[in-house]
Design a protein around this motif. Structure first.
Motif, short mmCIF file in Angstrom:
data_model
loop_
_atom_site.label_atom_id
_atom_site.label_comp_id
_atom_site.label_asym_id
_atom_site.label_seq_id
_atom_site.Cartn_x
_atom_site.Cartn_y
_atom_site.Cartn_z
N PHE A 26 111.93 80.79 37.60
CA PHE A 26 112.67 80.08 38.64
C PHE A 26 114.17 80.13 38.36
O PHE A 26 114.98 80.35 39.28
CB PHE A 26 112.21 78.62 38.72
N ALA A 27 114.56 79.92 37.13
CA ALA A 27 115.98 79.91 36.77
C ALA A 27 116.63 81.26 37.02
O ALA A 27 117.76 81.34 37.53
CB ALA A 27 116.14 79.51 35.31
N ILE A 28 115.94 82.34 36.69
CA ILE A 28 116.48 83.68 36.91
C ILE A 28 116.66 83.96 38.39
O ILE A 28 117.69 84.51 38.83
CB ILE A 28 115.57 84.74 36.26
N ILE A 29 115.68 83.57 39.19
CA ILE A 29 115.74 83.86 40.63
C ILE A 29 116.79 83.00 41.32
O ILE A 29 117.55 83.46 42.18
CB ILE A 29 114.36 83.65 41.27
N TRP A 30 116.88 81.73 40.93
CA TRP A 30 117.78 80.79 41.61
C TRP A 30 119.19 80.76 41.03
O TRP A 30 120.05 80.09 41.58
CB TRP A 30 117.17 79.38 41.56
N LYS A 31 119.43 81.47 39.96
CA LYS A 31 120.73 81.41 39.29
C LYS A 31 121.90 81.73 40.22
O LYS A 31 122.93 81.04 40.18
CB LYS A 31 120.75 82.36 38.09
N PRO A 32 121.82 82.73 41.11
CA PRO A 32 122.98 83.02 41.97
C PRO A 32 123.35 81.90 42.93
O PRO A 32 124.48 81.86 43.43
CB PRO A 32 122.54 84.28 42.74
N TRP A 33 122.40 81.00 43.22
CA TRP A 33 122.66 79.95 44.21
C TRP A 33 122.81 78.56 43.59
O TRP A 33 122.95 77.58 44.31
CB TRP A 33 121.52 79.92 45.23
N GLN A 51 121.15 73.83 50.73
CA GLN A 51 121.07 74.70 51.90
C GLN A 51 119.81 75.57 51.85
O GLN A 51 119.13 75.77 52.86
CB GLN A 51 122.31 75.57 51.99
N LEU A 52 119.49 76.08 50.66
CA LEU A 52 118.28 76.88 50.50
C LEU A 52 117.02 76.05 50.74
O LEU A 52 116.09 76.49 51.43
CB LEU A 52 118.24 77.48 49.10
N LEU A 53 116.99 74.85 50.20
CA LEU A 53 115.83 73.98 50.40
C LEU A 53 115.65 73.63 51.86
O LEU A 53 114.52 73.54 52.37
CB LEU A 53 115.98 72.71 49.56
N HIS A 54 116.77 73.44 52.56
CA HIS A 54 116.70 73.12 53.99
C HIS A 54 116.11 74.29 54.78
O HIS A 54 115.35 74.08 55.74
CB HIS A 54 118.09 72.77 54.51
N ARG A 55 116.46 75.51 54.38
CA ARG A 55 115.92 76.68 55.08
C ARG A 55 114.48 76.97 54.69
O ARG A 55 113.69 77.46 55.50
CB ARG A 55 116.81 77.90 54.80
N LEU A 56 114.14 76.69 53.44
CA LEU A 56 112.76 76.93 53.00
C LEU A 56 111.79 75.93 53.61
O LEU A 56 110.64 76.27 53.90
CB LEU A 56 112.69 76.86 51.47
N PHE A 57 112.24 74.70 53.78
CA PHE A 57 111.39 73.64 54.33
C PHE A 57 112.08 73.05 55.56
O PHE A 57 112.76 72.02 55.48
CB PHE A 57 111.13 72.56 53.29
N PRO A 58 111.93 73.71 56.72
CA PRO A 58 112.65 73.28 57.94
C PRO A 58 112.02 72.06 58.59
O PRO A 58 111.39 72.14 59.65
CB PRO A 58 112.55 74.52 58.83
N VAL A 59 112.17 70.92 57.94
CA VAL A 59 111.55 69.69 58.46
C VAL A 59 112.24 69.20 59.73
O VAL A 59 111.73 68.29 60.40
CB VAL A 59 111.59 68.58 57.39
#
Length: 273
Positions: free
Chosen positions: A81-88, A95-103
């Motif tokens: 997770f840390a490697i993948i999310w490091k750039p953000w 913003q990423l969480l909002h796009r991943l889970f468009p409640v």
């Protein structure tokens, strides 16, 4: 990798799949509870998928070994997770969480075959609950629906077939009760059910074919919108024919070669649809 008992690799690839497509969350509870349960199995039991669970309580050594296994898996998941999310991190996390889970969207997409769409003609939940309470309500009902399969696989991780069954139950619970469900999400429960049909056709063939036909029927509004009526009904009729012949040949004890050929053909037609 789960069936081959290579749990670290299974954790890595599931984490990669989850970050690639958040709908893999449908399988998260079965992965979590299975890996948690299998970590505390004695080495002799974990190496055999057919061994029965021990009735005696685990020793301190077994508990320590189980904790070590859980820590290894946990550290593996955190590192991936840390490697993948490091750039953000940390600027764009929300913003990423909002796009991943468009409640902020609606309860479901168009005419999806889940519980909330089925009861909408009689009970409009969006008129009864506020948006935030509706999200919480969906989370609660989803957790309640997937809890039995999670507890079951936690207590009986020694049978690998239970993992596939738990994955089917978990993904189906997410599809039926979660917030913002799309029609094509029914394909997620279909995957473990297809595995059950392949691994144990005599036991799960009838149930699997019935579920597949029901899933295809529920996806008609989506395919009709894309102008795929003729391919839909053609593939549906072919699938129905070959599923009936497969069930009849399996009950009449024909050769395994013929049965396996028809199973592959059915899966091919399903993928075409």
């Amino acid at each position: 990798y789960i069936l081959r008992e290579r749990y670290i690799l299974a954790s890595i690839f599931f984490t990669l799949a989850l970050n690639y497509k958040q709908m893999c969350l449908y399988y998260s509870t079965s992965f979590f509870f299975f890996l948690l349960g299998v970590s505390f199995l004695p080495s002799s039991s974990s190496s055999s998928s057919s061994s029965s669970s021990s009735s005696s309580s685990p020793s301190k050594i077994e508990v320590k070994q189980g904790v070590k296994r859980v820590m290894k898996i946990g550290i593996t998941v955190i590192v991936v997770f840390a490697i993948i999310w490091k750039p953000w991190i940390p600027a764009h996390v929300f913003q990423l969480l909002h796009r991943l889970f468009p409640v902020s969207r609606g309860l479901y997409e168009d005419k999806v075959a889940n519980v909330w769409c089925a009861i909408s003609p009689f009970l409009k939940l969006k008129n009864q609950l506020s948006h935030s309470n509706l999200v919480r309500f969906c989370i609660a009902t989803t957790l309640i629906s997937i809890a039995p399969s999670g507890i079951y696989i936690l207590l009986r991780p020694h049978k690998k077939m239970n993992f596939i069954i738990a994955s089917a139950c978990s993904s189906l619970g997410f599809f039926l009760f979660s917030f913002q469900v799309h029609e094509k999400s029914i394909l997620l429960p279909w995957l473990p059910i297809a595995c059950l049909m392949t691994l144990s056709p005599s036991k799960y063939s009838l149930l699997g074919h019935f579920f597949n036909l029901s899933s295809l029927f529920s996806m008609y509004p989506l395919l009709e919108k894309d102008g795929l009526k003729i391919p839909y009904f053609t593939a549906m009729c072919l699938y129905f024919y070959f599923s009936v012949t497969t069930i009849s040949t399996s009950t009449s004890s024909t050769s395994l070669t013929s049965s396996s050929f028809r199973s592959r053909l059915i899966l091919t037609i399903q993928m075409m649809v």
